[in-house]
Design an enzyme around this catalytic site. Sequence first.
Site, PDB file in Angstrom:
ATOM      1  N   GLU A  36       0.862  -1.193   0.000  1.00 28.19           N
ATOM      2  CA  GLU A  36       0.000   0.000   0.000  1.00 28.19           C
ATOM      3  C   GLU A  36       0.902   1.247   0.000  1.00 28.19           C
ATOM      4  OE1 GLU A  36      -1.674   0.834   3.899  1.00 28.19           O
ATOM      5  OE2 GLU A  36      -3.453   1.778   3.030  1.00 28.19           O
ATOM      6  N   ASN A  99      -6.844   6.180  -2.015  1.00 27.39           N
ATOM      7  CA  ASN A  99      -5.789   5.225  -1.669  1.00 27.39           C
ATOM      8  C   ASN A  99      -5.989   4.061  -2.640  1.00 27.39           C
ATOM      9  OD1 ASN A  99      -4.049   3.389  -0.510  1.00 27.39           O
ATOM     10  ND2 ASN A  99      -4.601   3.928   1.585  1.00 27.39           N
ATOM     11  N   LYS A 116      -9.336   1.968  -2.083  1.00 30.95           N
ATOM     12  CA  LYS A 116      -9.631   1.492  -0.716  1.00 30.95           C
ATOM     13  C   LYS A 116     -10.986   1.986  -0.207  1.00 30.95           C
ATOM     14  CE  LYS A 116      -7.172   1.395   3.771  1.00 30.95           C
ATOM     15  NZ  LYS A 116      -5.860   1.780   4.367  1.00 30.95           N
ATOM     16  N   GLU A 135      -6.176   8.838   7.524  1.00 31.48           N
ATOM     17  CA  GLU A 135      -6.729   8.410   6.228  1.00 31.48           C
ATOM     18  C   GLU A 135      -8.111   8.996   5.988  1.00 31.48           C
ATOM     19  OE1 GLU A 135      -5.953   4.562   4.492  1.00 31.48           O
ATOM     20  OE2 GLU A 135      -4.860   4.024   6.305  1.00 31.48           O
ATOM     21  N   CYS A 161      -5.010  -2.905   2.770  1.00 27.99           N
ATOM     22  CA  CYS A 161      -4.756  -2.784   4.208  1.00 27.99           C
ATOM     23  C   CYS A 161      -5.986  -3.040   5.075  1.00 27.99           C
ATOM     24  CB  CYS A 161      -4.101  -1.442   4.525  1.00 27.99           C
ATOM     25  SG  CYS A 161      -3.349  -1.478   6.169  1.00 27.99           S
ATOM     26  N   ASN A 186       0.123  -1.035   5.410  1.00 33.11           N
ATOM     27  CA  ASN A 186       1.012  -0.291   6.303  1.00 33.11           C
ATOM     28  C   ASN A 186       0.356  -0.358   7.673  1.00 33.11           C
ATOM     29  OD1 ASN A 186       3.157   1.642   4.820  1.00 33.11           O
ATOM     30  ND2 ASN A 186       1.330   1.486   3.531  1.00 33.11           N
TER      31      ASN A 186
HETATM   32  N1  CDV Z   1      -3.137   1.522   6.558  1.00 33.33           N
HETATM   33  C1  CDV Z   1      -4.087   0.909   7.272  1.00 33.33           C
HETATM   34  O1  CDV Z   1      -5.196   0.718   6.808  1.00 33.33           O
HETATM   35  N2  CDV Z   1      -3.771   0.560   8.541  1.00 33.33           N
HETATM   36  C2  CDV Z   1      -4.713  -0.082   9.434  1.00 33.33           C
HETATM   37  C3  CDV Z   1      -4.454   0.301  10.864  1.00 33.33           C
HETATM   38  C4  CDV Z   1      -4.784   1.693  11.143  1.00 33.33           C
HETATM   39  C5  CDV Z   1      -5.250  -0.546  11.818  1.00 33.33           C
HETATM   40  C6  CDV Z   1      -4.661  -1.583   9.327  1.00 33.33           C
HETATM   41  O2  CDV Z   1      -5.719  -2.196   9.226  1.00 33.33           O
HETATM   42  O3  CDV Z   1      -3.584  -2.154   9.391  1.00 33.33           O
END
Ligand code: CDV
Length: 302
Positions: A36, A99, A116, A135, A161, A186
Amino acid sequence: MGAIHRADSRESVVARLLELLREAHSNGVELVVFPELTLTTFFPRWWIEDQDEIDTWFETEMPGPATRPLFEEAKKLGIGFHLGYAELTVENGATRHYNTAIIVGKDGNLIGKYRKVHLPGHAEHRADKPFQHLEKRYFDIGNLGWPVWKGFNGVVGMCICNDRRWPETWRVMGLKGVELVVLGYNTPDSNVYHYEPVHLRQFHNHLVMQSSAYQNGTWVVASAKAGREDGFGLIGGSCIIAPTGEMVAKANSEDDELITATVDYALCEYIKEHQFNFAAHRQIDQYGLITSRTGAVVETEN
Ligand code: CDV
């Protein structure tokens, strides 16, 4: 991918991606999955007020001048790739920030794009916190749903993510016959809101992806950023998961590292035809609340 610091240029990141791409090619790899927001540090950890400065983290074209060498080298080598990045675009006259992730085929042509949907974090400045997770401030909610595409000899889909934590993400793609989900993440090594040990964060990371692979009979390739970006830790833990839910490859460093697996789609059929034969066993007349109610409401029968 290892850490990418705030001062690192796009060109220096792309140089690292090219090295990984060449190593992958010499290992016979057909598809490389990058994380990501691959091209920059995980910038939502910083509160930034100036929109022009925020926009410097975004790509207005893909490929652009900094990323073109990646597209050209991949095409030359005949290798596909998945890339996450921050997308700045104009839709119906309105500026949008997403994203985003794309899959590029071995012939260099775009196979698909995903934006996303489940944006985590908050939109306001939490000055009492050691870092932010903005975000909800910097991105718009993705508007493409979860498409799947024919590619790499199977049916391919994407999420990004935090999407991986939500069963709905996977079931929508599962209902479209997905066989390979590629995703980047991330995940900070601490929770911005409350204390959570790192081992638990890594456990949840793998738990959600292994169970979702199994429950939908799909391969999962999950590519993390790892290490400490300007002092802020990311959990890493990139892995490749079979449709049985078993992990078949896992990164063991916090640096740029190639992990590989051979994807056997017959394993998807094994799960899809037996335990999770949707057509035989799903009872959709019992699932209405899932799409009609967002938050939980206590609703007892007594
Ligand atoms: N980049 C993300 O989406 N990170 C989220 C954190 C904030 C929980 C994740 O699900 O890893």
